[in-house]
Design an enzyme around this catalytic site. Structure first.
Site: not given
Length: 380
Positions: A183-184
């Site tokens: 999710n970065k």
């Protein structure tokens, strides 16, 4: 559950698919030329001498502790308001984490004044975490470190392309660690980067990343070496060519990703900044951030609990999260003598709203409309 507005969404497309296929066709999928290229491109992005790709940010943090010689007799000052890996890395080497509070409800990064209070004759390092891609007060923290002869490790997991006074986060301390979790802003599914300008630290990090071996499998595969020695106690923290190739594709999208997130954050600010029941941390600092997440904090006067607020948003099909529980309150670290009042308030009242590249202004408006309706039903 299918969310109308998810918390995040992958910024993946044909580029990542092509990158994976290219590696598969090469017949070398372990750490190799793509990993080396990924490291070079990342180092260029930050303007640093060394970027060393590893399996995840946790591995990079662990390696930082090992490389700096931190061990059982040492204390390391850390935030509690972070993901637990920031603190676990201290325990991996037998050192003692010492928790510092955050600055305020508007600035969720580690407090320099509390860092000063926590220094003892056993303190060896300070770990800072640039929460949400917003910079800690690096001028003051580096001053404290210099005055007390302490190492500084930057947990820059949230921070690619984020800056502090026009200098890239991850370039202030002795060593920094970046994350490429799913999710970065940049994702390789799992992955991380150990970053330093120190040649000796980089040399040791490259050794311990791969069992302490003097040559790599790829070198032997290419015929550049036929034997190796083991000169350090090392680990298997290598990043493979498949994920490195994904990382290269993601790097090309990073500028657009950060730019789009900024637009969305500013749209959130326009709608939410006048609401009396919430605090929006870091307002005015968003232009120098990677804007990895968008946190809000419910005020004491707000009559709806955090859980009920999140549940109400879920009823509108809006996914939220919490970043993060307080590490010093986990069972493994629990100590009733540790009191961090600002951290403890925020960890009970923070809500992370959706933010991702493919999100639209209409999506932001939908989330804000829902928040206004929920708070109107629970007026202070």
């Amino acid at each position: 559950m299918t969310w109308r507005i998810p918390l995040f969404d992958l910024n993946f497309g044909k580029e990542e698919e092509s990158a994976i296929i290219e590696v598969l066709k090469s017949k070398w999928i372990s750490m190799g030329d793509k990993t080396k290229e990924f490291e070079q491109r990342f180092a260029e992005l930050l303007g640093v001498k060394h970027a060393i790709a590893v399996t995840n940010c946790t591995a990079a943090l662990h390696m930082a502790m090992v490389v700096l010689g931190i061990g059982p007799e040492d204390e390391v000052i850390v935030p509690s308001f972070t993901f637990v890996a920031t603190v676990n890395a201290v325990k991996y080497v037998g050192a003692t984490p010492v928790f510092a509070d955050i600055t305020s409800l508007e600035d969720l990064t580690i407090s320099p004044s509390d860092i000063r209070k926590k220094i003892t004759n056993r303190t060896k390092a300070i770990v800072v975490m640039h929460y949400g891609g917003f910079a800690c007060d690096m001028d003051e923290i580096m001053k404290i470190a210099s005055e007390n002869n302490l190492f500084v490790i930057e947990d820059a997991a949230h921070s690619p392309l984020a800056t502090y006074k026009n200098k890239s986060l991850g370039t202030f301390g002795d060593i920094s660690a970046f994350s490429f979790f799913s999710n970065k802003n940049i994702t390789t599914a799992e992955g991380g980067m150990f970053v330093t300008n120190n040649d000796e630290y980089a040399k040791k990090a490259r050794l311990i990343r791969s069992h302490g071996m003097t040559t790599m499998s790829f070198d032997r595969f290419k015929g550049h070496a036929t034997k190796y020695d083991v000169v350090e106690l090392g680990y298997n923290y290598r990043l493979d060519n498949i994920r490195s190739a994904i990382g290269l594709a993601q790097l090309k999208k990073l500028t657009a990703d950060v730019s789009k997130r900024l637009e969305l954050v500013q749209a959130y600010h326009q709608r939410l900044s006048q609401l009396d029941s919430i605090i929006i941390p870091f307002i005015g600092k968003e232009t120098s951030s990677s804007n990895y997440i968008f946190p809000i904090v419910l005020k004491k006067e707000c009559k709806i609990s955090r859980d009920d607020f999140r549940g109400a948003l879920a009823s509108y099909g809006i996914q939220t999260s919490v970043h993060y529980p307080a590490v010093h309150e986990f069972s493994i670290y629990s100590d009733e003598s540790v009191k961090l009042p600002i951290t403890e308030y925020v960890t009970r009242n923070e809500v992370t709203l959706p933010l991702y590249y493919s999100m639209t202004r209409n999506d932001v408006n939908y989330v804000c409309d829902a928040i206004e309706k929920i708070l109107e039903g629970n007026k202070i």
